[in-house]
Design an enzyme around this catalytic site. Structure first.
Site, mmCIF file in Angstrom:
data_model
loop_
_atom_site.group_PDB
_atom_site.id
_atom_site.type_symbol
_atom_site.label_atom_id
_atom_site.label_comp_id
_atom_site.label_asym_id
_atom_site.label_seq_id
_atom_site.Cartn_x
_atom_site.Cartn_y
_atom_site.Cartn_z
ATOM 1 N N ASN A 34 4.818 -10.545 48.028
ATOM 2 C CA ASN A 34 4.785 -9.953 46.769
ATOM 3 C C ASN A 34 6.170 -9.909 46.193
ATOM 4 O O ASN A 34 6.965 -8.729 46.674
ATOM 5 C CB ASN A 34 3.889 -8.736 46.928
ATOM 6 C CG ASN A 34 4.003 -7.945 45.366
ATOM 7 O OD1 ASN A 34 4.306 -8.365 44.459
ATOM 8 N ND2 ASN A 34 3.403 -6.599 45.258
ATOM 9 N N TRP A 35 6.536 -10.606 45.324
ATOM 10 C CA TRP A 35 7.940 -10.667 45.060
ATOM 11 C C TRP A 35 8.343 -9.479 43.883
ATOM 12 O O TRP A 35 9.512 -9.088 43.587
ATOM 13 C CB TRP A 35 8.485 -11.862 44.361
ATOM 14 C CG TRP A 35 8.580 -13.236 45.319
ATOM 15 C CD1 TRP A 35 8.269 -12.988 46.524
ATOM 16 C CD2 TRP A 35 8.849 -14.627 44.781
ATOM 17 N NE1 TRP A 35 8.296 -14.375 47.142
ATOM 18 C CE2 TRP A 35 8.622 -15.323 45.987
ATOM 19 C CE3 TRP A 35 9.226 -15.291 43.636
ATOM 20 C CZ2 TRP A 35 8.955 -16.642 46.201
ATOM 21 C CZ3 TRP A 35 9.408 -16.415 43.642
ATOM 22 C CH2 TRP A 35 9.314 -17.216 45.115
ATOM 23 N N LYS A 36 7.194 -8.915 43.454
ATOM 24 C CA LYS A 36 7.350 -7.744 42.264
ATOM 25 C C LYS A 36 8.001 -8.554 41.241
ATOM 26 O O LYS A 36 8.079 -9.380 40.894
ATOM 27 C CB LYS A 36 7.666 -6.266 43.079
ATOM 28 C CG LYS A 36 6.768 -6.097 44.290
ATOM 29 C CD LYS A 36 7.123 -4.732 44.705
ATOM 30 C CE LYS A 36 6.257 -4.470 46.190
ATOM 31 N NZ LYS A 36 6.458 -3.224 46.608
ATOM 32 N N GLY A 62 8.323 0.361 50.226
ATOM 33 C CA GLY A 62 9.705 0.378 49.730
ATOM 34 C C GLY A 62 10.494 1.573 50.173
ATOM 35 O O GLY A 62 11.634 1.890 49.832
ATOM 36 N N GLY A 118 6.606 -6.601 50.646
ATOM 37 C CA GLY A 118 7.656 -6.632 49.579
ATOM 38 C C GLY A 118 9.005 -7.113 49.609
ATOM 39 O O GLY A 118 9.252 -8.224 49.542
ATOM 40 N N GLY A 119 10.043 -6.030 50.048
ATOM 41 C CA GLY A 119 11.322 -6.408 50.054
ATOM 42 C C GLY A 119 11.659 -7.431 51.005
ATOM 43 O O GLY A 119 12.644 -8.217 50.606
HETATM 44 P P1 13P Z 1 7.682 -3.331 50.674
HETATM 45 O O1 13P Z 1 7.598 -4.257 51.875
HETATM 46 O O2 13P Z 1 8.967 -3.509 49.902
HETATM 47 O O3 13P Z 1 7.446 -1.730 51.424
HETATM 48 O O4 13P Z 1 6.526 -3.364 49.728
HETATM 49 C C1 13P Z 1 5.294 -3.453 50.046
HETATM 50 C C2 13P Z 1 4.550 -3.736 48.968
HETATM 51 O O5 13P Z 1 4.067 -2.951 48.235
HETATM 52 C C3 13P Z 1 3.828 -5.114 49.051
HETATM 53 O O6 13P Z 1 2.684 -5.354 47.866
#
Ligand code: 13P
Length: 253
Positions: A9-11, A173, A233-234
């Protein structure tokens, strides 16, 4: 055998140049394992370009959000049919950032989940508790409410074509990942909630864990019986980091 799904999930990150490099790196070194599916979920403007780069690879495309409506006068919204049109297979719905910051209720999330199914795409339903919920002993109640809204609207059989992601808000995060045992407990609870309605659906549904998954903690999480991969995410923004997580799944799968 459910197999693993490792999803990025690149956000709200990326650019044409950065995405090209990231996708090229992932495709070049993706583990050949049949039991691990890889998925990237870029921001909307980049979906078509990333789809082109992914063509012919084993990496799937998904989006981070969708409208609950089909088409028409909904300025700024994106329909599930459009996501299918540009090559998406998966759609994330109900991410905690959208629930918390964009006012998405469990009912809205359920409507989005159904809209995705109606289009023949696969929803990834995110559920998870805040730190305050956990400390108040409310984790299971929060998950039950979030899952319950979807079960009420779409029924248990809808999960034949869906994925669930358990993402404790306090682990997103923050670098504070849930321990494999903490995650497994909630994953078991989720699967049991489905089992009570349909054993076969519960057995087949993939339940991903998300929240500070990295290359060095992925194997511990993925080795648990009810954890079928990760929503990352990250660590999905650098190909080497993402692939280290994919490798952990491939080694187990
Ligand atoms: P992180 O891996 O950055 O904690 O984010 C997780 C997330 O929200 C994936 O959708």
């Amino acid at each position: 055998m459910r197999g693993y799904l490792v999803a990025g999930n690149w956000k709200m990150n990326g650019s044409t140049a950065a995405n090209d490099a990231l996708v090229a790196g992932i495709i070049a070194n993706a583990p050949p394992s049949e039991s691990v599916e890889l998925l990237v979920c870029p921001p909307f403007p980049y979906l078509s370009a990333v789809a082109e780069k992914l063509a012919g690879s084993r990496v799937a495309l998904g989006s981070q959000n969708v409208s609950q409506f089909q088409s028409g006068a909904y300025t700024g919204e994106t329909a599930a049919s459009m996501l299918r049109d540009v090559g998406c297979k998966y759609v994330i719905v109900g991410h905690s950032e959208r629930r918390a910051m964009m006012g998405e209720t469990s009912e809205i999330v359920a409507a989005k989940f159904q809209a995705v199914l109606d289009t023949g795409l696969v929803p990834i339903l995110c559920v998870g508790e805040t730190l305050a919920d956990r400390e108040a002993g409310e984790t299971e109640a929060v998950i039950d409410e979030q899952l319950g809204a979807v079960l009420n609207l779409s029924g248990v059989d809808s999960f034949v074509n869906a994925v669930i992601a358990y993402e404790p808000v306090w682990a997103i995060g923050t670098g504070m990942t849930a321990s494999p045992e903490q995650a497994q407990d909630v994953h078991r609870h989720i699967r049991a909630a489905l089992e009570a309605r349909s054993e076969s659906v519960a057995e087949g549904v993939k339940i991903l864990y998300g929240g500070s998954v990295k290359g060095d903690n992925a194997a511990g999480l993925f080795s648990k019986p009810d954890i079928d991969g990760g929503l990352i995410g990250g660590a999905s923004l650098k190909s080497a980091d993402f692939l280290a997580i994919a490798e952990a799944a491939a080694t187990l799968g």
